[in-house]
Design a protein around this motif. Structure first.
Motif, PDB file in Angstrom:
ATOM      1  N   GLY A  76       0.827  -1.199   0.000  1.00  0.00           N
ATOM      2  CA  GLY A  76       0.000   0.000   0.000  1.00  0.00           C
ATOM      3  C   GLY A  76       0.863   1.252   0.000  1.00  0.00           C
ATOM      4  O   GLY A  76       0.648   2.183  -0.784  1.00  0.00           O
ATOM      5  N   LEU A  77       1.882   1.266   0.883  1.00  0.00           N
ATOM      6  CA  LEU A  77       2.779   2.418   0.962  1.00  0.00           C
ATOM      7  C   LEU A  77       3.567   2.582  -0.330  1.00  0.00           C
ATOM      8  O   LEU A  77       3.761   3.705  -0.807  1.00  0.00           O
ATOM      9  CB  LEU A  77       3.732   2.262   2.150  1.00  0.00           C
ATOM     10  CG  LEU A  77       4.633   3.469   2.434  1.00  0.00           C
ATOM     11  CD1 LEU A  77       3.795   4.695   2.806  1.00  0.00           C
ATOM     12  CD2 LEU A  77       5.630   3.169   3.539  1.00  0.00           C
ATOM     13  N   VAL A  78       4.011   1.478  -0.920  1.00  0.00           N
ATOM     14  CA  VAL A  78       4.763   1.528  -2.185  1.00  0.00           C
ATOM     15  C   VAL A  78       3.954   2.253  -3.263  1.00  0.00           C
ATOM     16  O   VAL A  78       4.478   3.112  -3.978  1.00  0.00           O
ATOM     17  CB  VAL A  78       5.149   0.103  -2.650  1.00  0.00           C
ATOM     18  CG1 VAL A  78       5.525   0.089  -4.126  1.00  0.00           C
ATOM     19  CG2 VAL A  78       6.304  -0.438  -1.815  1.00  0.00           C
ATOM     20  N   GLY A 126      16.676   1.423  -6.835  1.00  0.00           N
ATOM     21  CA  GLY A 126      15.405   0.961  -6.293  1.00  0.00           C
ATOM     22  C   GLY A 126      14.572   2.089  -5.719  1.00  0.00           C
ATOM     23  O   GLY A 126      14.990   3.254  -5.699  1.00  0.00           O
ATOM     24  N   LEU A 127      13.393   1.729  -5.248  1.00  0.00           N
ATOM     25  CA  LEU A 127      12.425   2.726  -4.803  1.00  0.00           C
ATOM     26  C   LEU A 127      12.931   3.545  -3.611  1.00  0.00           C
ATOM     27  O   LEU A 127      12.698   4.743  -3.542  1.00  0.00           O
ATOM     28  CB  LEU A 127      11.100   2.039  -4.444  1.00  0.00           C
ATOM     29  CG  LEU A 127       9.923   2.967  -4.135  1.00  0.00           C
ATOM     30  CD1 LEU A 127       9.574   3.848  -5.327  1.00  0.00           C
ATOM     31  CD2 LEU A 127       8.693   2.158  -3.716  1.00  0.00           C
ATOM     32  N   PHE A 128      13.625   2.899  -2.674  1.00  0.00           N
ATOM     33  CA  PHE A 128      14.077   3.620  -1.480  1.00  0.00           C
ATOM     34  C   PHE A 128      15.031   4.766  -1.843  1.00  0.00           C
ATOM     35  O   PHE A 128      14.845   5.902  -1.422  1.00  0.00           O
ATOM     36  CB  PHE A 128      14.748   2.669  -0.493  1.00  0.00           C
ATOM     37  CG  PHE A 128      15.207   3.340   0.772  1.00  0.00           C
ATOM     38  CD1 PHE A 128      14.295   3.671   1.764  1.00  0.00           C
ATOM     39  CD2 PHE A 128      16.541   3.664   0.975  1.00  0.00           C
ATOM     40  CE1 PHE A 128      14.701   4.305   2.930  1.00  0.00           C
ATOM     41  CE2 PHE A 128      16.964   4.298   2.135  1.00  0.00           C
ATOM     42  CZ  PHE A 128      16.040   4.618   3.116  1.00  0.00           C
ATOM     43  N   LEU A 257      10.530   7.596   5.076  1.00  0.00           N
ATOM     44  CA  LEU A 257      11.593   6.613   4.840  1.00  0.00           C
ATOM     45  C   LEU A 257      11.660   5.600   5.978  1.00  0.00           C
ATOM     46  O   LEU A 257      11.911   4.417   5.760  1.00  0.00           O
ATOM     47  CB  LEU A 257      12.954   7.314   4.711  1.00  0.00           C
ATOM     48  CG  LEU A 257      13.160   8.290   3.557  1.00  0.00           C
ATOM     49  CD1 LEU A 257      14.606   8.778   3.524  1.00  0.00           C
ATOM     50  CD2 LEU A 257      12.812   7.670   2.217  1.00  0.00           C
ATOM     51  N   LEU A 258      11.410   6.064   7.202  1.00  0.00           N
ATOM     52  CA  LEU A 258      11.447   5.173   8.363  1.00  0.00           C
ATOM     53  C   LEU A 258      10.327   4.130   8.281  1.00  0.00           C
ATOM     54  O   LEU A 258      10.546   2.946   8.553  1.00  0.00           O
ATOM     55  CB  LEU A 258      11.327   5.980   9.660  1.00  0.00           C
ATOM     56  CG  LEU A 258      12.367   7.086   9.883  1.00  0.00           C
ATOM     57  CD1 LEU A 258      12.076   7.819  11.201  1.00  0.00           C
ATOM     58  CD2 LEU A 258      13.789   6.525   9.904  1.00  0.00           C
ATOM     59  N   HIS A 259       9.135   4.571   7.910  1.00  0.00           N
ATOM     60  CA  HIS A 259       8.001   3.642   7.772  1.00  0.00           C
ATOM     61  C   HIS A 259       8.278   2.635   6.657  1.00  0.00           C
ATOM     62  O   HIS A 259       7.946   1.450   6.778  1.00  0.00           O
ATOM     63  CB  HIS A 259       6.706   4.412   7.488  1.00  0.00           C
ATOM     64  CG  HIS A 259       6.106   5.030   8.715  1.00  0.00           C
ATOM     65  ND1 HIS A 259       4.950   4.561   9.305  1.00  0.00           N
ATOM     66  CD2 HIS A 259       6.503   6.078   9.473  1.00  0.00           C
ATOM     67  CE1 HIS A 259       4.673   5.291  10.377  1.00  0.00           C
ATOM     68  NE2 HIS A 259       5.600   6.223  10.494  1.00  0.00           N
ATOM     69  N   TYR A 260       8.887   3.100   5.575  1.00  0.00           N
ATOM     70  CA  TYR A 260       9.214   2.209   4.455  1.00  0.00           C
ATOM     71  C   TYR A 260      10.177   1.116   4.913  1.00  0.00           C
ATOM     72  O   TYR A 260       9.984  -0.070   4.611  1.00  0.00           O
ATOM     73  CB  TYR A 260       9.835   3.023   3.312  1.00  0.00           C
ATOM     74  CG  TYR A 260      10.137   2.199   2.078  1.00  0.00           C
ATOM     75  CD1 TYR A 260       9.195   2.049   1.064  1.00  0.00           C
ATOM     76  CD2 TYR A 260      11.377   1.571   1.913  1.00  0.00           C
ATOM     77  CE1 TYR A 260       9.466   1.295  -0.070  1.00  0.00           C
ATOM     78  CE2 TYR A 260      11.655   0.814   0.788  1.00  0.00           C
ATOM     79  CZ  TYR A 260      10.704   0.681  -0.205  1.00  0.00           C
ATOM     80  OH  TYR A 260      10.979  -0.076  -1.329  1.00  0.00           O
ATOM     81  N   LEU A 261      11.224   1.490   5.657  1.00  0.00           N
ATOM     82  CA  LEU A 261      12.220   0.517   6.112  1.00  0.00           C
ATOM     83  C   LEU A 261      11.597  -0.543   7.020  1.00  0.00           C
ATOM     84  O   LEU A 261      11.863  -1.743   6.870  1.00  0.00           O
ATOM     85  CB  LEU A 261      13.357   1.233   6.863  1.00  0.00           C
ATOM     86  CG  LEU A 261      14.255   2.152   6.031  1.00  0.00           C
ATOM     87  CD1 LEU A 261      15.233   2.891   6.940  1.00  0.00           C
ATOM     88  CD2 LEU A 261      15.006   1.369   4.956  1.00  0.00           C
ATOM     89  N   LEU A 262      10.761  -0.111   7.958  1.00  0.00           N
ATOM     90  CA  LEU A 262      10.125  -1.053   8.880  1.00  0.00           C
ATOM     91  C   LEU A 262       9.154  -1.978   8.152  1.00  0.00           C
ATOM     92  O   LEU A 262       9.154  -3.196   8.378  1.00  0.00           O
ATOM     93  CB  LEU A 262       9.397  -0.300   9.998  1.00  0.00           C
ATOM     94  CG  LEU A 262      10.302   0.345  11.054  1.00  0.00           C
ATOM     95  CD1 LEU A 262       9.510   1.341  11.904  1.00  0.00           C
ATOM     96  CD2 LEU A 262      10.941  -0.718  11.947  1.00  0.00           C
TER      97      LEU A 262
END
Length: 314
Positions: A76-78, A126-128, A257-262
């Motif tokens: 969803g976040l992606v 990549g996306l990050f 970015l923090l939410h993406y990593l987790l």
């Protein structure tokens, strides 16, 4: 933010091709993209579909059992992030390399594995890395690492659970007033700085213009908190701004970015580390469970909020 945030209802305007096209045209003109009319026409439907798809994932995640929630929330976040990237990179995706996740996890040790001690490594493509560069103007992150514990300590909504579990205060509440905001002077003790050095440090990091007001008891700023970026964060559950008390390598990382990593790491665990993940959910052996559960509950609301903030502040 001019209007109060009302979860997915706040996104309603974006689900209009006419509005989405006008919005993208404004974004493209602001950063001097060539042919903004044509590019906004081409991208208005992909932009809407990314947001719509993201919304569907989040809505399903809210109904889903904890075991598969991280997978739904990550994708969803992606999708929401891809919509944001389209506002600054009209030709996205230009190459297949940008479609990778942009982070990787190490091989897990089966014995005594702890999620908070696990780490992810940032990749070149990549996306990050694309999100960091295009959305937040951060470069050269390749090869850097982040432990999940360090990331979690910077999520404001987890401050209560950290306080309960470890008696640890991760944030100082910022008191907002009509013309500005303030924080106690004791905050500088955490950073081992003089008051002037702290003010100077803070001013250079903030994206919003700030003026300091002399006060014998408080560190006071004149300026609008809306639009202020890191290190100030907003606790959506408690509805107040906070300042992190630990100056780690991730101190200035945007919260998105923090939410993406987790979510990336939790999604990988839910898919590929089924035994450990199932035992964590069923046995609840340590602090990992309440921290992960609290994060998943908060990111369900905070992810879309952070995306909306980004879109509205453009």
């Amino acid at each position: 933010m001019s209007k109060p945030y009302k979860e997915w209802n706040s996104y309603t305007l974006f689900f209009s091709a006419e509005y989405a096209q006008a919005y993208l045209k404004k974004c493209y003109r602001k950063i001097n993209i060539e042919q903004p009319d044509m590019k906004s026409f081409e991208n208005c439907y992909p932009f809407m579909y990314y947001l719509e798809h993201g919304k569907l994932y989040y809505e399903q995640a809210e109904k889903a059992p904890l075991a598969i929630q991280p997978i739904l929330l990550f994708y969803g976040l992606v999708h929401l992030i891809k919509a944001c990237i389209l506002t600054v990179e009209p030709d996205y995706p230009e190459t297949t390399s940008v479609l990778a996740h942009g982070v990787s996890t190490r091989k897990r040790k089966k014995q005594q594995y702890s999620f908070t001690e696990d780490e992810v490594k940032f990749q070149k493509n990549g996306l990050f890395s694309l999100m960091a560069e295009k959305m937040f103007h951060m470069k050269q992150l390749e090869g850097e690492k982040a432990t999940m514990g360090d990331v979690m300590e910077l999520i404001p909504e987890l401050s209560g659970i950290y306080s309960d579990l470890r008696g640890k205060q991760n944030f100082e509440i910022i008191t907002a007033a009509n013309s500005g905001f303030s924080m106690p002077k004791s905050i500088i003790d955490h950073f081992h700085m003089t008051e002037n050095r702290f003010k100077e440090f803070f001013q250079t990091k903030s994206s919003a213009p700030l003026t300091f007001i002399e006060d014998p008891n408080l560190i006071r700023f004149e300026g609008n908190l809306n639009g202020t970026t890191e290190p100030i964060k907003y606790n959506l559950e408690e509805q107040h701004y906070v300042f992190p008390l630990k100056k780690s390598d991730l101190f200035l990382f945007p919260e998105l970015l923090l939410h993406y990593l987790l979510l990336y790491n939790l999604g990988m665990i839910a898919r590929y580390e089924t035994e450990w993940w199932s035992e964590l959910i069923k046995m609840m052996p340590n602090e990992d469970y309440p921290l992960i559960q609290s994060f998943l509950k908060s990111t369900l609301k905070k992810g879309p909020y952070l995306i909306y903030q980004y879109l509205m502040n453009k």
